[in-house]
Write a protein that holds these residues in place. Structure first.
Motif, PDB file in Angstrom:
ATOM      1  N   LYS A   1       0.835  -1.204   0.000  1.00  0.00           N
ATOM      2  CA  LYS A   1       0.000   0.000   0.000  1.00  0.00           C
ATOM      3  C   LYS A   1       0.874   1.260   0.000  1.00  0.00           C
ATOM      4  CE  LYS A   1      -3.970   1.779   2.556  1.00  0.00           C
ATOM      5  NZ  LYS A   1      -4.707   1.664   3.814  1.00  0.00           N
ATOM      6  N   ALA A   2       1.984   1.204   0.763  1.00  0.00           N
ATOM      7  CA  ALA A   2       2.885   2.354   0.852  1.00  0.00           C
ATOM      8  C   ALA A   2       3.502   2.644  -0.520  1.00  0.00           C
ATOM      9  CB  ALA A   2       3.986   2.061   1.876  1.00  0.00           C
ATOM     10  N   GLU A   3       3.867   1.583  -1.245  1.00  0.00           N
ATOM     11  CA  GLU A   3       4.464   1.777  -2.582  1.00  0.00           C
ATOM     12  C   GLU A   3       3.414   2.270  -3.577  1.00  0.00           C
ATOM     13  OE1 GLU A   3       6.530  -1.765  -3.749  1.00  0.00           O
ATOM     14  OE2 GLU A   3       8.176  -1.389  -2.334  1.00  0.00           O
ATOM     15  N   GLN A   4       2.192   1.758  -3.446  1.00  0.00           N
ATOM     16  CA  GLN A   4       1.119   2.161  -4.350  1.00  0.00           C
ATOM     17  C   GLN A   4       0.874   3.666  -4.255  1.00  0.00           C
ATOM     18  OE1 GLN A   4       0.241  -0.125  -6.625  1.00  0.00           O
ATOM     19  NE2 GLN A   4      -0.631   1.729  -7.496  1.00  0.00           N
ATOM     20  N   ALA A   5       0.974   4.205  -3.036  1.00  0.00           N
ATOM     21  CA  ALA A   5       0.779   5.654  -2.838  1.00  0.00           C
ATOM     22  C   ALA A   5       1.796   6.450  -3.661  1.00  0.00           C
ATOM     23  CB  ALA A   5       0.921   5.990  -1.354  1.00  0.00           C
ATOM     24  N   ILE A   6       3.029   5.923  -3.760  1.00  0.00           N
ATOM     25  CA  ILE A   6       4.077   6.631  -4.520  1.00  0.00           C
ATOM     26  C   ILE A   6       3.799   6.567  -6.022  1.00  0.00           C
ATOM     27  CG2 ILE A   6       6.557   6.742  -5.050  1.00  0.00           C
ATOM     28  CD1 ILE A   6       5.903   7.533  -2.168  1.00  0.00           C
ATOM     29  N   TRP A   7       3.431   5.376  -6.508  1.00  0.00           N
ATOM     30  CA  TRP A   7       3.124   5.280  -7.944  1.00  0.00           C
ATOM     31  C   TRP A   7       1.975   6.233  -8.303  1.00  0.00           C
ATOM     32  CZ3 TRP A   7       6.954   3.476 -10.426  1.00  0.00           C
ATOM     33  CH2 TRP A   7       7.668   2.347 -10.017  1.00  0.00           C
ATOM     34  N   ASN A   8       0.974   6.320  -7.433  1.00  0.00           N
ATOM     35  CA  ASN A   8      -0.157   7.243  -7.682  1.00  0.00           C
ATOM     36  C   ASN A   8       0.324   8.692  -7.697  1.00  0.00           C
ATOM     37  OD1 ASN A   8      -1.750   4.990  -7.637  1.00  0.00           O
ATOM     38  ND2 ASN A   8      -2.568   5.330  -5.588  1.00  0.00           N
ATOM     39  N   ARG A   9       1.209   9.016  -6.748  1.00  0.00           N
ATOM     40  CA  ARG A   9       1.744  10.379  -6.663  1.00  0.00           C
ATOM     41  C   ARG A   9       2.543  10.720  -7.928  1.00  0.00           C
ATOM     42  NH1 ARG A   9       0.834  15.212  -5.474  1.00  0.00           N
ATOM     43  NH2 ARG A   9       2.312  16.388  -4.195  1.00  0.00           N
ATOM     44  N   LEU A  10       3.301   9.742  -8.424  1.00  0.00           N
ATOM     45  CA  LEU A  10       4.109   9.984  -9.630  1.00  0.00           C
ATOM     46  C   LEU A  10       3.214  10.260 -10.840  1.00  0.00           C
ATOM     47  CD1 LEU A  10       7.031   7.408  -9.245  1.00  0.00           C
ATOM     48  CD2 LEU A  10       7.172   9.896  -9.084  1.00  0.00           C
ATOM     49  N   ARG A  11       2.062   9.572 -10.905  1.00  0.00           N
ATOM     50  CA  ARG A  11       1.135   9.839 -12.019  1.00  0.00           C
ATOM     51  C   ARG A  11       0.659  11.290 -11.967  1.00  0.00           C
ATOM     52  NH1 ARG A  11      -0.429   4.521 -11.690  1.00  0.00           N
ATOM     53  NH2 ARG A  11      -2.168   4.815 -10.246  1.00  0.00           N
ATOM     54  N   HIS A  12       0.412  11.771 -10.764  1.00  0.00           N
ATOM     55  CA  HIS A  12      -0.023  13.155 -10.573  1.00  0.00           C
ATOM     56  C   HIS A  12       1.093  14.126 -10.994  1.00  0.00           C
ATOM     57  CE1 HIS A  12      -1.953  16.557  -8.509  1.00  0.00           C
ATOM     58  NE2 HIS A  12      -0.743  16.864  -8.085  1.00  0.00           N
ATOM     59  N   LEU A  13       2.343  13.782 -10.636  1.00  0.00           N
ATOM     60  CA  LEU A  13       3.473  14.678 -10.943  1.00  0.00           C
ATOM     61  C   LEU A  13       3.832  14.661 -12.429  1.00  0.00           C
ATOM     62  CD1 LEU A  13       5.785  13.941  -7.863  1.00  0.00           C
ATOM     63  CD2 LEU A  13       4.352  15.959  -8.239  1.00  0.00           C
ATOM     64  N   LYS A  14       3.446  13.597 -13.130  1.00  0.00           N
ATOM     65  CA  LYS A  14       3.745  13.484 -14.575  1.00  0.00           C
ATOM     66  C   LYS A  14       3.131  14.660 -15.335  1.00  0.00           C
ATOM     67  CE  LYS A  14       3.715  10.016 -18.209  1.00  0.00           C
ATOM     68  NZ  LYS A  14       3.318   8.655 -18.591  1.00  0.00           N
ATOM     69  N   ALA A  15       1.883  14.984 -14.988  1.00  0.00           N
ATOM     70  CA  ALA A  15       1.188  16.087 -15.657  1.00  0.00           C
ATOM     71  C   ALA A  15       1.879  17.414 -15.359  1.00  0.00           C
ATOM     72  CB  ALA A  15      -0.268  16.135 -15.189  1.00  0.00           C
ATOM     73  N   LEU A  16       2.284  17.580 -14.095  1.00  0.00           N
ATOM     74  CA  LEU A  16       2.981  18.806 -13.689  1.00  0.00           C
ATOM     75  C   LEU A  16       4.297  18.956 -14.469  1.00  0.00           C
ATOM     76  CD1 LEU A  16       3.177  21.211 -11.644  1.00  0.00           C
ATOM     77  CD2 LEU A  16       4.362  19.651 -10.096  1.00  0.00           C
ATOM     78  N   LYS A  17       5.017  17.844 -14.607  1.00  0.00           N
ATOM     79  CA  LYS A  17       6.302  17.888 -15.308  1.00  0.00           C
ATOM     80  C   LYS A  17       6.112  18.223 -16.790  1.00  0.00           C
ATOM     81  CE  LYS A  17      10.693  15.503 -15.485  1.00  0.00           C
ATOM     82  NZ  LYS A  17      11.518  14.386 -15.068  1.00  0.00           N
ATOM     83  N   ALA A  18       5.049  17.659 -17.373  1.00  0.00           N
ATOM     84  CA  ALA A  18       4.762  17.929 -18.797  1.00  0.00           C
ATOM     85  C   ALA A  18       4.451  19.422 -18.998  1.00  0.00           C
ATOM     86  CB  ALA A  18       3.585  17.069 -19.252  1.00  0.00           C
ATOM     87  N   ARG A  19       3.654  19.993 -18.075  1.00  0.00           N
ATOM     88  CA  ARG A  19       3.338  21.429 -18.184  1.00  0.00           C
ATOM     89  C   ARG A  19       4.604  22.273 -18.078  1.00  0.00           C
ATOM     90  NH1 ARG A  19      -0.910  20.157 -14.711  1.00  0.00           N
ATOM     91  NH2 ARG A  19      -0.013  21.230 -12.907  1.00  0.00           N
ATOM     92  N   ARG A  20       5.504  21.870 -17.189  1.00  0.00           N
ATOM     93  CA  ARG A  20       6.753  22.611 -17.007  1.00  0.00           C
ATOM     94  C   ARG A  20       7.624  22.556 -18.264  1.00  0.00           C
ATOM     95  NH1 ARG A  20       8.914  23.445 -11.909  1.00  0.00           N
ATOM     96  NH2 ARG A  20       7.274  24.013 -10.482  1.00  0.00           N
ATOM     97  N   GLN A  21       7.644  21.362 -18.874  1.00  0.00           N
ATOM     98  CA  GLN A  21       8.474  21.219 -20.081  1.00  0.00           C
ATOM     99  C   GLN A  21       7.976  22.155 -21.183  1.00  0.00           C
ATOM    100  OE1 GLN A  21       8.401  16.981 -20.297  1.00  0.00           O
ATOM    101  NE2 GLN A  21      10.603  16.777 -19.983  1.00  0.00           N
ATOM    102  N   GLN A  22       6.643  22.260 -21.315  1.00  0.00           N
ATOM    103  CA  GLN A  22       6.076  23.161 -22.323  1.00  0.00           C
ATOM    104  C   GLN A  22       6.466  24.600 -22.024  1.00  0.00           C
ATOM    105  OE1 GLN A  22       1.984  22.021 -21.987  1.00  0.00           O
ATOM    106  NE2 GLN A  22       2.029  20.749 -23.819  1.00  0.00           N
TER     107      GLN A  22
END
Length: 488
Positions: free
Chosen positions: A49-70
């Motif tokens: 469960k602890a690891e799953q929380a991180i994978w979920n968080r990374l999915r959220h940060l993926k969008a943020l990183k894409a916006r930053r790259q643009q």
């Protein structure tokens, strides 16, 4: 840099160490995700469960990183800690989102790893060390209001319980030199910190071998009826010596420690004796049982039977009257039968813990259970057993807490209660949360004007009601830790 912490108190401490290193290298810290050039997640691997929380968080940060790259504002993302250690390859290859990966022994390397990431490459260091304790790095304290702090005294674990990933993600046991621990506690005392928790995976097997003259001391004896698969090592200054020294630094500072292993409370009982004698060492012990069934304990490689564990509990209660006990339990371990489960239920009833941490078993790769045992308890059975354990634990904790109604408790004020701004919240000696009105009160030291309790003050609260989690009461007076001990 923006830091986010998941998991245990060791990770809270690791976050402070990582930040201390980055601060020295010119980084500034932000609490706003949008301001960050670097986002670091300090991760946990103890359960799925602890690891799953991180994978979920990374999915959220993926969008943020894409916006930053643009917007041409690069964002670097790093995974630190246990999950980095366990899943380095997968983290680097999955989604190509993560720029740096650093295991628990690689925080000194963060500035270099981030410099490599600046050039657009992925960088990783998950080497586990036999001697890294970060002894010379004073963590930058970030905890609430600065009244309490955690001090890491050792890293890693040698116990090799069959279910546990910790020896694989945090490496072998090594202890920090006592001198550096005392220096950190003195610094915290000077900053006005009123409670320090000594942290380690297995604090009572602490062994400081940095001072030559103590290298020939005999190996410690185990508690009666306990065994271990690794040999106790001779030499060094032990946990009782450290506890003795730490408790002498500031008579107004409470000392706690977590987590000990039940096998390391030998009959000579110097640690138990210290807890009983010193007014500033809290009368509270964490004794992780994990199961109430001898058969399951053997499969877990815990090194004790149910009977030996109960004998230790009785010994502790005789040595430290009024001690508060907490524990860890795993529901649905490999091969656990309904009868085994009922034995855990009856252990919870017999011991009556004040605080409990209960989880359903989740298999971890690399562990002995993963290689040798079958995770054969169905998920719905694990869930049901866990719910039963939680229910019984809460019933017994409520009974234990109700026994305190009518008593006066010494409480260290932490700050406003989360539920109501007109109430204050703190913890008693047994680490139980106490809530009381934020009202004017008298000062036991004889100052005539009424005072208001502030975070970091000790107050006496008369308990008027209790639940399984908290005590509620009325404020009697403000006092001091030593003054309160003298009056008892």
């Amino acid at each position: 840099v923006y830091l986010e912490t998941y998991g245990c108190q060791m990770n809270v401490n690791d976050t402070e160490i990582a930040w201390a290193i980055l601060q020295k290298n010119g980084y500034r810290r932000t609490k706003e995700l949008d301001e960050a050039d670097v986002i670091l997640l300090v991760t946990c691997s103890v359960r799925e469960k602890a690891e799953q929380a991180i994978w979920n968080r990374l999915r959220h940060l993926k969008a943020l990183k894409a916006r930053r790259q643009q917007a041409r504002l690069p964002l670097r993302i790093g995974i630190l800690g246990c999950m980095a250690e366990r899943l380095k390859e997968e983290i680097l290859h999955r989604e190509k989102l993560v720029d740096i990966v650093a295991g628990p022994d690689a925080y000194r390397d963060l500035p270099r790893l981030l410099a490599v990431a600046e050039s657009g490459q992925q960088a990783a260091n998950v080497l586990l060390s036999l001697d890294e304790t970060y002894a010379d790095i004073l963590p930058v304290q970030t905890s609430a209001g600065g009244t309490t702090a955690f001090v890491s005294i050792m890293r890693g674990c040698d116990n090799m319980c069959s279910y546990c990933i910790v020896p694989f993600t945090r490496g072998r046991e090594r202890s920090r030199p006592i001198a550096s621990i005392l220096q950190e506690v003195r610094m915290l005392s000077d900053q006005g910190v009123k409670e320090v928790t000594l942290l380690g995976q297995n604090v009572n097997s602490f062994r400081d071998i940095s001072e030559v003259q103590f290298q020939s001391a005999a190996a410690p004896v185990l508690s009666r009826g306990f065994s271990t698969i690794y040999k106790a090592k001779p030499g060094g200054l032990r946990f009782a010596h450290l506890l003795d020294q730490v408790s002498r630094i500031d008579p107004e500072m409470r000392i706690r420690f977590t987590s000990p292993h039940p096998k390391d409370f030998p009959d000579e009982a110097s640690v138990l004796q210290l807890i009983q004698e010193r007014h500033n060492i809290c009368k509270q012990l964490h004794l992780p049982a994990q199961s109430g069934s001898t058969r399951v304990l053997e499969a877990m490689r815990r090194g004790y039977t149910r009977e030996a564990y109960l004998e230790l509990v009785h010994h502790v209660r005789e040595s430290i009257p009024g001690v508060s006990l907490s524990s860890d339990f795993i529901a649905g371990f490999c091969g656990e039968t309904e009868e085994d489960h009922q034995q855990t239920v009856s252990l919870l009833r017999e011991v009556r813990y004040n605080v409990g941490f209960l989880f359903a078993y989740s298999v971890r790769q690399k562990t002995r259970a993963y290689h040798r045992l079958q995770d054969d308890v169905p998920a719905d059975v694990k869930r049901r057993r866990l719910e039963e354990l939680i229910t019984v634990f809460r019933e017994e904790a409520a009974r234990a807490n109700e026994a305190m109604v009518g008593q006066s408790q010494l409480v260290l004020v932490e700050g406003p209660s989360k539920r109501s701004p007109s109430e204050l919240c703190g913890r008693n000696d047994g680490n139980i949360k106490v809530i009381f009105p934020d009202a004017e009160t008298e000062d036991a030291a004889g100052c005539k004007a009424p005072v208001r309790a502030q975070p970091g003050d000790y107050v006496v609260v008369k308990v008027t009601s209790a639940s399984s989690q908290t005590l509620k009461g009325v404020l009697l007076c403000r006092t001091t830790l030593s003054g309160s001990a003298a009056s008892h």
